[in-house]
Every structure is written in C-alpha cells, then in structure tokens.
Write an enzyme that holds these catalytic residues in place. Structure first.
Site, PDB file in Angstrom:
ATOM      1  N   LYS A  42      39.634  28.544  33.304  1.00  0.00           N
ATOM      2  CA  LYS A  42      40.320  29.734  33.807  1.00  0.00           C
ATOM      3  C   LYS A  42      41.628  29.973  33.087  1.00  0.00           C
ATOM      4  O   LYS A  42      42.029  31.123  32.884  1.00  0.00           O
ATOM      5  CB  LYS A  42      40.572  29.615  35.315  1.00  0.00           C
ATOM      6  N   LYS A  46      21.659  34.130  33.194  1.00  0.00           N
ATOM      7  CA  LYS A  46      21.534  34.288  34.635  1.00  0.00           C
ATOM      8  C   LYS A  46      21.981  35.693  35.052  1.00  0.00           C
ATOM      9  O   LYS A  46      22.916  36.236  34.479  1.00  0.00           O
ATOM     10  CB  LYS A  46      22.437  33.255  35.330  1.00  0.00           C
ATOM     11  N   LYS A  54      27.311  39.138  38.028  1.00  0.00           N
ATOM     12  CA  LYS A  54      28.134  40.336  38.165  1.00  0.00           C
ATOM     13  C   LYS A  54      28.778  40.772  36.870  1.00  0.00           C
ATOM     14  O   LYS A  54      29.148  41.908  36.707  1.00  0.00           O
ATOM     15  CB  LYS A  54      29.225  40.092  39.211  1.00  0.00           C
TER      16      LYS A  54
END
Ligand code: TRP
Length: 339
Positions: free
Chosen positions: A121, A203, A206
């Site tokens: 991150k 996969k 979003k």
C-alpha cells in the site's frame, strides 16, 4: 457439522471486518458471500464495516458514508440476517480505537515494517504513507481480540495480519496473564473462483470497473446483459469446459454452474450445437434472475434508513457489551486508574 445442534452459548465465535468499498461483485458473491448466511448455524458471528481502517487511504466523506450504508444493505440482502448475526460499524464501537491505541504500544516497529500489505500500500500511495497505514495491523488485532474471537475468516492476503494478532496477544498475555484468546484463521469452503469476463486470466474485481469484465451486485439487468454479451470467448464456437485452452468459456460455465447448480457435463449437452451467443445470453439471464431479488431487497433496505439505523444501533450495542468487558480488563492490567 455437529455444532448446529449445540445450544447457542457453546458456539465458537467468528469475526470479520469488511472494507466499505460499497461495490460487491458477482465474483465475491459466488465465491464467498453467499455461504455466509449459513455460518450463523455453527458460529456466533460478528461482522463490521471497517470504516476506521478505510481512512488509512484518503476518502471522500459523503462517499464513505454512502458506501458504508450500501455495504450493510447488500450484506443483509445477501442473507446476513441482523437477528442472527451481529452487524455494526467499527467506528460506532469506540473500544476498537481505544484498544487499538493500547496494542500499538505492544506492537514493534519492526513487526509493522515487515507487513507485506503495508509495503504494497505504501508503494501505491507514495504521497500518503500515514501513521494509520503503518499501524493498520494493530487496529486489526484490536478488532479481533476485543471479541475473544475463535475464528477469523480471511483470504490469503490477510493471514500475516492474523499471525501478528496472535503474536501481540501472546506478548500481552505473557506480560499480564491470560487476557486474550488466540484467534485462528478460518479457511472458508471454497466457492466458485470467478474470473473477469473481459480478461479471464484475472480474478473478477472492482478494479475492472468501467469496463465490462466485472459484474456488480447492484448492476441493472441491462448492464449485466451487456457484460455477458461482451464476454471474451474463443473461436472454437463450442461450449466445452477446458480451463487451459478455453479460459473465457470455462469461466462462463463456472458462473452458469454456480448459478444454476448444473454440472459442466449437463451444460455442455444443453448447449451442444448452439453458438456462444445463446450461451452468453442464457448465462447473463440466469445471473440477472439470481441477482434481481438481492438487488431489490438492498434497494428496499436503502430506502428505509430508519431500519438500517436500528440495525447499526443494536449491532453496536451488542458488540460494545463484549468489547467493553475486554477493554476494561486490559485497562486494569496495564495500570490505568479506574474511572
Ligand atoms: N484488513 C481486512 C481487509 O483488508 C479488513 C479487516 C479489518 C478485518 N479488521 C478486520 C478482517 C478484522 C478480519 C478481522 O480485508
């Protein structure tokens, strides 16, 4: 499982936090969420929307509120009954932030530095590597330890955080006598693994948003049909399961099978001699019908803010009751004066 027949109070406790993205996908529904409603038979289940964790990356406040509520409504619509599960907002139970602070003081800089999620991150948010992002795992440990949870259902990416939670709990227990139960990761039954419709190598997620690879639970029937019409297939024009050479078609078959309960062999014979056009349309229609009642239920719930509010309130009340017991013990053990 035998637990089903045991009286309520002997059930093991399960807890999970859900990030408020607001956009549940068909992939996560078929892969996991649709099985969640049955967990309450075997476990005492706690689920919260992890809004405290959400602000470790910059959020638009109005959007965060909206997503949190959407997420709650969608989970209820997927069958998580608030009468049978404790559902709440993390920020509504102040004990999370309080225990999070205490546990920060029992978590080492070196441990936090080794967390792969932090490294990932901070690479992605180089302009906002804040303290909360760094101490995210000790807040997560607090989430779990407050409830003396036995099991935490998590994906592969969160296992390291559960390991750290156990290390923190052991350290604290070792210093002050038994305080926290050591939680275990719970590996859920594997549901269908659904790939992106536009890129079956990846996969369904979003991040596909905007293109037609990802179907969202709240998408309209038209949007869903468009996604399936554009789904990537191959030039063979034969509905046949072959995960190596026919990834797109096989992915559509996985979806069709998960939705209809039909075996691959059954699907192959149903579509023998028919083109991909029919197959894509019927898969799309099956998904539309699967999602219709869920979407409509979520919409009804979202139109009834007072109801959602009452779910949040009673969830937070039930959660705080348990959380406060643990927090009080901790405050006493570390040497805070009683209030
Ligand atoms: N970190 C989890 C995720 O990224 C969300 C989360 C926060 C969580 N607190 C938790 C999950 C406690 C399980 C238990 O998905």
């Amino acid at each position: 499982m035998e637990e089903q027949s045991l009286p309520q109070n002997t059930k093991k406790r399960m807890l999970s936090g859900i990030k408020p993205s607001g956009d549940m996908t068909l992939g996560s529904y078929l892969g996991a969420i649709r099985n969640w409603k049955d967990r309450a038979l075997d476990f005492d289940c706690y689920y919260f929307i992890a809004d405290l964790h959400a602000i470790t990356v910059r959020q638009d406040p109005a959007l965060l509120r909206k997503r949190s509520l959407n997420q709650l409504a969608q989970y209820i619509a997927c069958g998580l009954d608030p009468e049978k599960n404790v559902l709440f907002m993390q920020s509504h139970v102040h004990q999370h932030a309080e225990l999070g602070w205490v546990l920060n003081c029992y978590t080492m800089f070196g441990e936090l530095s080794r967390m792969t999620q932090f490294k990932d991150k901070s690479a992605k948010n180089a302009e906002n590597i804040n303290g909360g992002l760094f101490t995210y795992p000790s807040l997560m440990a607090a989430d779990i330890l407050l409830y003396q949870a036995d099991y935490v259902p998590v994906g592969e990416d969160q296992k390291q955080h559960i390991e750290l939670t156990r290390d923190i709990a052991k350290r604290f227990n070792g210093l002050y006598s038994d305080t926290f139960k050591l939680p275990e990761p719970y590996i859920p039954k594997v549901g269908a693994r659904i790939m992106s419709l536009s890129n079956p190598e990846e996969k369904m997620s979003k991040s596909d948003n905007g293109d037609t690879g990802c179907v969202l639970m709240m998408d309209s029937p038209d949007d869903i049909m468009r996604c399936f019409k554009r789904a990537i297939t191959d030039s063979e024009s034969c509905v046949r399961f072959d995960a190596e050479n026919k990834k797109g078609v096989s992915n559509l078959m996985t979806i069709y099978s998960a939705v209809s309960g039909k075996s691959y062999a059954q699907i192959e014979s149903d579509f023998a001699g028919r083109g991909y056009g029919d197959f894509k349309r019927e898969t799309g229609e099956a998904v539309v019908e699967l999602l219709r009642p869920i979407r409509e239920q979520a919409q009804r719930l979202l139109a009834d803010k007072a109801y959602l509010q009452s779910v949040c309130e009673s969830g937070a009340r039930n959660a705080a009751f348990i959380a406060e017991k643990t927090l009080r013990k901790v405050y006493k053990k570390v040497g805070f004066l009683p209030r």
